[in-house]
Structures are given as structure tokens and as C-alpha cells.
Design an enzyme around this catalytic site. Structure first.
Site, short mmCIF file in Angstrom:
data_model
loop_
_atom_site.label_atom_id
_atom_site.label_comp_id
_atom_site.label_asym_id
_atom_site.label_seq_id
_atom_site.Cartn_x
_atom_site.Cartn_y
_atom_site.Cartn_z
N CYS A 152 37.21 14.77 -29.14
CA CYS A 152 36.48 13.28 -29.52
C CYS A 152 36.58 13.27 -31.39
O CYS A 152 35.87 13.60 -32.45
CB CYS A 152 34.84 13.43 -29.13
SG CYS A 152 33.94 11.91 -29.82
N CYS B 2 33.63 11.50 -32.96
CA CYS B 2 32.71 12.48 -33.26
C CYS B 2 33.20 13.70 -34.62
O CYS B 2 32.16 14.41 -35.29
CB CYS B 2 32.08 13.88 -32.16
SG CYS B 2 32.23 12.35 -30.87
N ASP B 3 34.19 14.17 -34.60
CA ASP B 3 34.27 15.02 -35.12
C ASP B 3 35.41 15.11 -36.15
O ASP B 3 35.82 16.13 -36.78
CB ASP B 3 34.72 16.59 -34.16
CG ASP B 3 33.50 16.81 -33.59
OD1 ASP B 3 32.37 17.07 -33.42
OD2 ASP B 3 33.30 17.08 -32.29
#
Ligand code: NDP
Length: 315
Positions: A139, A142-143
Site C-alpha cells: 500500500c 499507507c507507507d
């Protein structure tokens, strides 16, 4: 209990990611006495991430597993009955609906909220699994932030990979895009954007041989599947974007789904084609897939279920 001694509930929630727990919080507060089964991975996909920085309300960020523990505590505090167990079979032909847990226990439910999520597809390399959360991620939204100013690689060539590569290109120095064929599957407009972005370097006809690193990602070794030549690319992050699999198998034959298995809901609601069965979170969302959007749709599902039970005179 019904007259055959089976456990009967007004609202059964299947799944324990942000959608399931949020549905449980709302359903509990509405006095629907929800029963939630957590599934095989309590807490869902967030339990395999590290830090979450984009969920509102956590100004200093939060570890994914800690956040899901918070969600669970809040649901339990509101009165939800949270249990470990996997829904293995459903029968939506008559009401109350029947859901079998762990192939043995049958629950009868006046309404069902499905929040079983989706699972990222992985390449299946040992190194990819070992370094998951230590530079390997499925992701970018997300990261990606953790790789600001660094070089990263992304594997995949669909719309998700294209979107994530573009997202990463704004944060990272260089994005190496590993594509197994000599063309991308992504829509033309997304392909054009990727190909016009100067810091995205394409590696066509390339398979990922190995993610290299002991405690964290240091490089990726790719192999050209035409020339069989291998190349080692130094990177700090390795993103896998080869698709997701919605966890909807047990609902096949009952609920309308798209060709990839995402449950169809009536736009603007969480209603499925069966009255009284609602779907929320990633199992019905292939576009946004964020914790906060999943939580939002879990809330919608609880409100939709409450209205449904109210109209039926059950609640
Ligand atoms: P897709 O299934 O569309 O694409 C998966 C990609 O991963 C393909 O390019 C595929 O390669 C590649 N791939 C699969 N397995 C491997 C492997 N083992 N090794 C290397 N590469 C692999 O998944 P997406 O998640 O990208 O998209 C899913 C759906 O959601 C699509 O319909 C997409 O259009 C849609 N979507 C729409 C968005 C939007 O409208 N904004 C955003 C994101 C997704 P190959 O091409 O060779 O098969």
C-alpha cells in the site's frame, strides 16, 4: 435462542477490520446487540502494516495493530459481543439468515453486515514475506511517506500500480516500475501519465527474482524474461501492486458481485441484492480501500441495518 436452540441475533457482523468494528460500535449504540465474528486475521489488513499516519484522530500516528486493538476495545465497551471464529457458510434464502461459524456453529441473524475485507495479492517470494513491514508493502498510500527522498520499486502494471507509482513519484527520488510484459494493463490515461513522469523508470519484461536485505529492504533483483539477464537495483522500499482479492468466496451464488468478486452495493448505500444483507469496507470497494473509508462504510452499514430492522418491526 430460537425454538430449535440455535443462537439468534438481530445483527451479525462478519469481519474485524475498520468496517466491521465501526459497524459494531454503531450497532451497539443503537441497541442492536451485535455479534461480531473476527475471522482468520482479527483486525484485518491493518495488523500487517506498521505505522498509520493518515487516520484522523491520531496526531502522532499509530501502529496498525494498536489501532485495531483500540477499535476492538471501543466496540466491546459499547456492548458488542466480539468472538474469534470464521464464517464458513451462509444461507441467505430465508429469514432469519443462517451463518455457519468454523463449519460447526450455526447462527441465525435478522440482519447481516459483511465486512470481510480484501487481501493483497503477493508474489510469493520468501524474501517478500520476511521483509513485509520492513520495506515491503502492498500500500503506497499507507507507507510511501516513509520513503521520502529515497529510491523505491513497485511491481505491477494495472491501474493500482500506475496510481501508486504516480503517488510515490511525488515523494521518492526514483520509482522503478517492474512490469512482467512489454505493456501495461492500466487504462491509457494512467499509462500516459506514468510514462511521462521523469522519475519513474520502466523495467519491461521483468520478473522479480528476489527482494534483497537482511533486516530491511536494500535492493531488488529483477530478471528480464526475454534475455534472462538479471539486474540488482538498490532501493529502500518494495511495493507490490498486483491486485487484491476480495474475501467474498462464501457469498458466491447469493450476492451479486463484479467479475473480480467485489460485492455489489446500491450506490450511496451498503445494501446488497438481498434485503437485510449489507456489505461494507474493502469487500465492496476496489477504488478507495482506506481504513477511514472502510470505517465510514461500516457506519453506513449499521445505520442501514438499523433502518431495515426498524421497518421490519424487529428493532
Ligand atoms: P489488475 O488485476 O487490473 O492488475 C494487476 C497487475 O498486476 C497486472 O498488470 C498484472 O500483469 C500484474 N501482475 C499480476 N500478477 C503478477 C505477478 N505475479 N507478477 C508481476 N505482475 C503481476 O489489478 P489492479 O489492482 O490494478 O486493479 C483492479 C481493478 O480495479 C481494475 O479493474 C482497475 O481498473 C480498477 N481500479 C480502478 C482505479 C480507478 O479507477 N481509479 C484505481 C485502481 C484500480 P498483467 O498485465 O501481465 O496481467
Amino acid at each position: 435462542m430460537d425454538n430449535k436452540g440455535l443462537e439468534r441475533v438481530q445483527c451479525l457482523i462478519i469481519g474485524s477490520g475498520p468496517a466491521g468494528y465501526t459497524a459494531a460500535i454503531y450497532a451497539s449504540r443503537a441497541n442492536m446487540k451485535p455479534l461480531l465474528y473476527q475471522g482468520i486475521q482479527p483486525g484485518g489488513q491493518l495488523t500487517i502494516t506498521t505505522e498509520v499516519e493518515n487516520y484522523p484522530g491520531y496526531p502522532d500516528g499509530v501502529q496498525g495493530p494498536d489501532m485495531m486493538t483500540d477499535f476492538e476495545k471501543q466496540a466491546v465497551r459499547m456492548g458488542a459481543d466480539v468472538r474469534f471464529g470464521l464464517a464458513t457458510k451462509v444461507d441467505f434464502s430465508v429469514q432469519p439468515f443462517s451463518v455457519v461459524i468454523d463449519e460447526e456453529k450455526e447462527i441465525l441473524a435478522d440482519s447481516v453486515i459483511i465486512a470481510t475485507g480484501a487481501s493483497a495479492k503477493w508474489l510469493g517470494l520468501e524474501s517478500e514475506q520476511r521483509l513485509n513491514g520492513h520495506g515491503v508493502s502492498a500500500c503506497a498510500v499507507c507507507d510511501g511517506f516513509f520513503f521520502r527522498g529515497k529510491d523505491v520499486a513497485i511491481v505491477g502494471a494495472g491501474d493500482t500500480a500506475a496510481e501508486e507509482a504516480l503517488y510515490l513519484s511525488k515523494l521518492c527520488s526514483t520509482v522503478h516500475m517492474i512490469v512482467r510484459r512489454e505493456q501495461m494493463r492500466a487504462s491509457k490515461v494512467m499509462q500516459d501519465r506514468v510514462l511521462k513522469t521523469p522519475n519513474i523508470i520502466m523495467h519491461w519484461n521483468s520478473d522479480t527474482d528476489e527482494v534483497i536485505g537482511d533486516k530491511k529492504v536494500e535492493a531488488v533483483r529483477i530478471k528480464n524474461n526475454k534475455t534472462l539477464e538479471t539486474t540488482e537495483i538498490p532501493v529502500s522500499g518494495f511495493f507490490v501492486a498486483i491486485g487484491h482479492q476480495p474475501n467474498s468466496d462464501i457469498f458466491k451464488g447469493w450476492l451479486e458481485m463484479d467479475e473480480a468478486g467485489y460485492i455489489k452495493t446500491i450506490p450511496g448505500t451498503t445494501k446488497t441484492n438481498i434485503e437485510g444483507v449489507f456489505a461494507s469496507g474493502d469487500v465492496q470497494d476496489k477504488i478507495y480501500r482506506q481504513a477511514v473509508t472502510a470505517a465510514g462504510s461500516g457506519c453506513m452499514a449499521a445505520l442501514d441495518a438499523e433502518r431495515y430492522l426498524g421497518a421490519k418491526g424487529i428493532h
